[in-house]
Design a protein around this motif. Sequence first.
Motif, PDB file in Angstrom:
ATOM      1  N   HIS A  41       0.807  -1.225   0.000  1.00  0.00           N
ATOM      2  CA  HIS A  41       0.000   0.000   0.000  1.00  0.00           C
ATOM      3  C   HIS A  41       0.841   1.276   0.000  1.00  0.00           C
ATOM      4  CE1 HIS A  41      -3.074  -2.944   1.235  1.00  0.00           C
ATOM      5  NE2 HIS A  41      -3.921  -2.102   0.688  1.00  0.00           N
ATOM      6  N   GLY A  42       2.114   1.167   0.367  1.00  0.00           N
ATOM      7  CA  GLY A  42       3.008   2.312   0.264  1.00  0.00           C
ATOM      8  C   GLY A  42       3.043   3.238   1.454  1.00  0.00           C
ATOM      9  N   THR A  43       2.049   3.144   2.341  1.00  0.00           N
ATOM     10  CA  THR A  43       2.041   3.951   3.560  1.00  0.00           C
ATOM     11  C   THR A  43       1.476   3.123   4.706  1.00  0.00           C
ATOM     12  OG1 THR A  43      -0.198   4.852   3.293  1.00  0.00           O
ATOM     13  CG2 THR A  43       1.610   6.060   2.219  1.00  0.00           C
ATOM     14  N   ASP A  59       9.110  -2.907  15.565  1.00  0.00           N
ATOM     15  CA  ASP A  59       9.572  -4.078  16.313  1.00  0.00           C
ATOM     16  C   ASP A  59      10.275  -5.077  15.399  1.00  0.00           C
ATOM     17  OD1 ASP A  59       8.518  -3.025  18.608  1.00  0.00           O
ATOM     18  OD2 ASP A  59       6.702  -4.253  18.597  1.00  0.00           O
ATOM     19  N   LEU A  60       9.746  -5.252  14.195  1.00  0.00           N
ATOM     20  CA  LEU A  60      10.346  -6.189  13.242  1.00  0.00           C
ATOM     21  C   LEU A  60      11.733  -5.710  12.821  1.00  0.00           C
ATOM     22  CD1 LEU A  60       9.962  -8.754  11.569  1.00  0.00           C
ATOM     23  CD2 LEU A  60       8.840  -7.354   9.808  1.00  0.00           C
ATOM     24  N   GLU A  61      11.871  -4.416  12.586  1.00  0.00           N
ATOM     25  CA  GLU A  61      13.184  -3.864  12.238  1.00  0.00           C
ATOM     26  C   GLU A  61      14.161  -4.043  13.394  1.00  0.00           C
ATOM     27  OE1 GLU A  61      12.467  -0.331   9.010  1.00  0.00           O
ATOM     28  OE2 GLU A  61      11.914   0.132  11.075  1.00  0.00           O
ATOM     29  N   HIS A  62      13.681  -3.882  14.603  1.00  0.00           N
ATOM     30  CA  HIS A  62      14.539  -4.041  15.782  1.00  0.00           C
ATOM     31  C   HIS A  62      14.997  -5.496  15.917  1.00  0.00           C
ATOM     32  CE1 HIS A  62      16.151  -3.390  19.795  1.00  0.00           C
ATOM     33  NE2 HIS A  62      15.443  -4.447  20.224  1.00  0.00           N
ATOM     34  N   ILE A  63      14.081  -6.435  15.719  1.00  0.00           N
ATOM     35  CA  ILE A  63      14.424  -7.854  15.840  1.00  0.00           C
ATOM     36  C   ILE A  63      15.425  -8.272  14.771  1.00  0.00           C
ATOM     37  CG2 ILE A  63      13.481 -10.203  15.622  1.00  0.00           C
ATOM     38  CD1 ILE A  63      10.825  -9.024  16.745  1.00  0.00           C
ATOM     39  N   LEU A  64      15.195  -7.827  13.529  1.00  0.00           N
ATOM     40  CA  LEU A  64      16.057  -8.212  12.418  1.00  0.00           C
ATOM     41  C   LEU A  64      17.330  -7.382  12.324  1.00  0.00           C
ATOM     42  CD1 LEU A  64      13.330  -8.726   9.644  1.00  0.00           C
ATOM     43  CD2 LEU A  64      14.406 -10.466  11.083  1.00  0.00           C
ATOM     44  N   LYS A  65      17.351  -6.265  13.062  1.00  0.00           N
ATOM     45  CA  LYS A  65      18.507  -5.363  13.087  1.00  0.00           C
ATOM     46  C   LYS A  65      18.838  -4.807  11.701  1.00  0.00           C
ATOM     47  CE  LYS A  65      20.665  -7.431  17.173  1.00  0.00           C
ATOM     48  NZ  LYS A  65      19.468  -8.240  17.536  1.00  0.00           N
ATOM     49  N   ILE A  66      17.795  -4.491  10.954  1.00  0.00           N
ATOM     50  CA  ILE A  66      17.958  -3.852   9.647  1.00  0.00           C
ATOM     51  C   ILE A  66      16.824  -2.854   9.449  1.00  0.00           C
ATOM     52  CG2 ILE A  66      19.120  -5.796   8.508  1.00  0.00           C
ATOM     53  CD1 ILE A  66      16.447  -6.572   7.289  1.00  0.00           C
ATOM     54  N   SER A  67      17.026  -1.942   8.495  1.00  0.00           N
ATOM     55  CA  SER A  67      15.965  -1.010   8.112  1.00  0.00           C
ATOM     56  C   SER A  67      15.210  -1.602   6.938  1.00  0.00           C
ATOM     57  CB  SER A  67      16.554   0.346   7.709  1.00  0.00           C
ATOM     58  OG  SER A  67      17.151   0.976   8.821  1.00  0.00           O
ATOM     59  N   LEU A  68      13.912  -1.721   7.082  1.00  0.00           N
ATOM     60  CA  LEU A  68      13.081  -2.312   6.032  1.00  0.00           C
ATOM     61  C   LEU A  68      12.575  -1.272   5.042  1.00  0.00           C
ATOM     62  CD1 LEU A  68      10.988  -4.712   8.292  1.00  0.00           C
ATOM     63  CD2 LEU A  68      12.863  -5.342   6.773  1.00  0.00           C
ATOM     64  N   PHE A  69      12.390  -0.049   5.525  1.00  0.00           N
ATOM     65  CA  PHE A  69      11.813   1.005   4.685  1.00  0.00           C
ATOM     66  C   PHE A  69      12.634   2.277   4.775  1.00  0.00           C
ATOM     67  CE2 PHE A  69       8.153  -1.665   5.771  1.00  0.00           C
ATOM     68  CZ  PHE A  69       7.568  -1.852   4.519  1.00  0.00           C
ATOM     69  N   VAL A  70      12.582   3.051   3.696  1.00  0.00           N
ATOM     70  CA  VAL A  70      13.075   4.423   3.687  1.00  0.00           C
ATOM     71  C   VAL A  70      11.853   5.317   3.828  1.00  0.00           C
ATOM     72  CG1 VAL A  70      14.200   6.219   2.344  1.00  0.00           C
ATOM     73  CG2 VAL A  70      15.042   3.868   2.225  1.00  0.00           C
ATOM     74  N   ARG A  71      11.869   6.172   4.847  1.00  0.00           N
ATOM     75  CA  ARG A  71      10.734   7.073   5.081  1.00  0.00           C
ATOM     76  C   ARG A  71      10.932   8.360   4.301  1.00  0.00           C
ATOM     77  NH1 ARG A  71      11.635   2.599   8.435  1.00  0.00           N
ATOM     78  NH2 ARG A  71       9.843   2.298   9.834  1.00  0.00           N
ATOM     79  N   HIS A  72       9.889   8.799   3.592  1.00  0.00           N
ATOM     80  CA  HIS A  72       9.930  10.073   2.872  1.00  0.00           C
ATOM     81  C   HIS A  72       8.537  10.694   2.943  1.00  0.00           C
ATOM     82  CE1 HIS A  72       8.053   7.838  -0.457  1.00  0.00           C
ATOM     83  NE2 HIS A  72       9.010   6.944  -0.306  1.00  0.00           N
TER      84      HIS A  72
END
Length: 303
Positions: free
Chosen positions: A18-20, A41-54
């Motif tokens: 959906h993009g947002t 929480d998912l980014e914290h668990i995986l220790k990576i950034s999943l999305f670029v916020r703009h």
Amino acid sequence: MLSVTLRQLDYLVAVAEHGTVTAAAQALHLSQSTVSTAIADLEHILKISLFVRHPRGLSLTRDGEMVLAEARRLLRDAASLERRAAGLSGELAGELHIGCYSTIAPLLLPAVVTEFMLHYPAVDVNFSEGSQHVLLEQMDQGRSDVAVMYAYRFRNHLTDLGHTATKLTAVPPYVLLHPEHRLAQAESIALRDLAEDPYILFDLEPGGQYFLSVFDAEGVNPDIRFRTPNSELVRCLVARGAGYSLLSQRPKTTVSYEGLPYVTKELSARHEGLDVVAVTPGDRVRSKRVVAFIEMAVGLLRP
């Protein structure tokens, strides 16, 4: 113990599609904060950034694209597990998503989908259409299990791209003419006899390149008048007398959408039939659902 949950993966897929976060939350009938927290929480668990916020929303990072593909596969496997656990033991079950090249789809999907659903009612069958590039991209992203397409020989071999291809059938190119064309009564056609006529190029990637290679093989340079990725539009234009064309898949009738007739003719030069193949990722074991689909498709497409 694993910390990642299926719910988090489900929210990840929704946000990516959906993009947002706002749109994803609306689609999931959840609050924005619930979805946003789950992604964080998912980014914290995986220790990576999943999305670029703009300002306009979210875009997947390269790591996010990889995780998204795996998330889709895991969610599909989980859905399959649920069906098996619901008393469907011994019965083929789960989800099957078929990608199909657009010109093959009308001649294969209606028969194979209805036949498959009849034989395997516990399998949730779905499908999508597109060009070869789109189908391979969907499959690589885990959004489809198998893709049916042409094995265009001038392209990289599908096996060279890391895929496994099973031949379903082979179809040679043929000529479409207006019923009043000067060659409409000929038994077969040499492309050199059409060199001065306006040519309508079926140009759905990579079909256009294939059909031009047929002309190259006969040493003919066609006079291209129109290009279109729509095979039915090709037939309509030919039936209207706008030119001639080449196609591979052959419907049972020779009437356009407008109810106007056209004629089909074989090429006098022998061109090797274009293989129709079922493609699966080379790094994945084919599921029983995919194997059953391929076996059924071979039977339905057999001359």
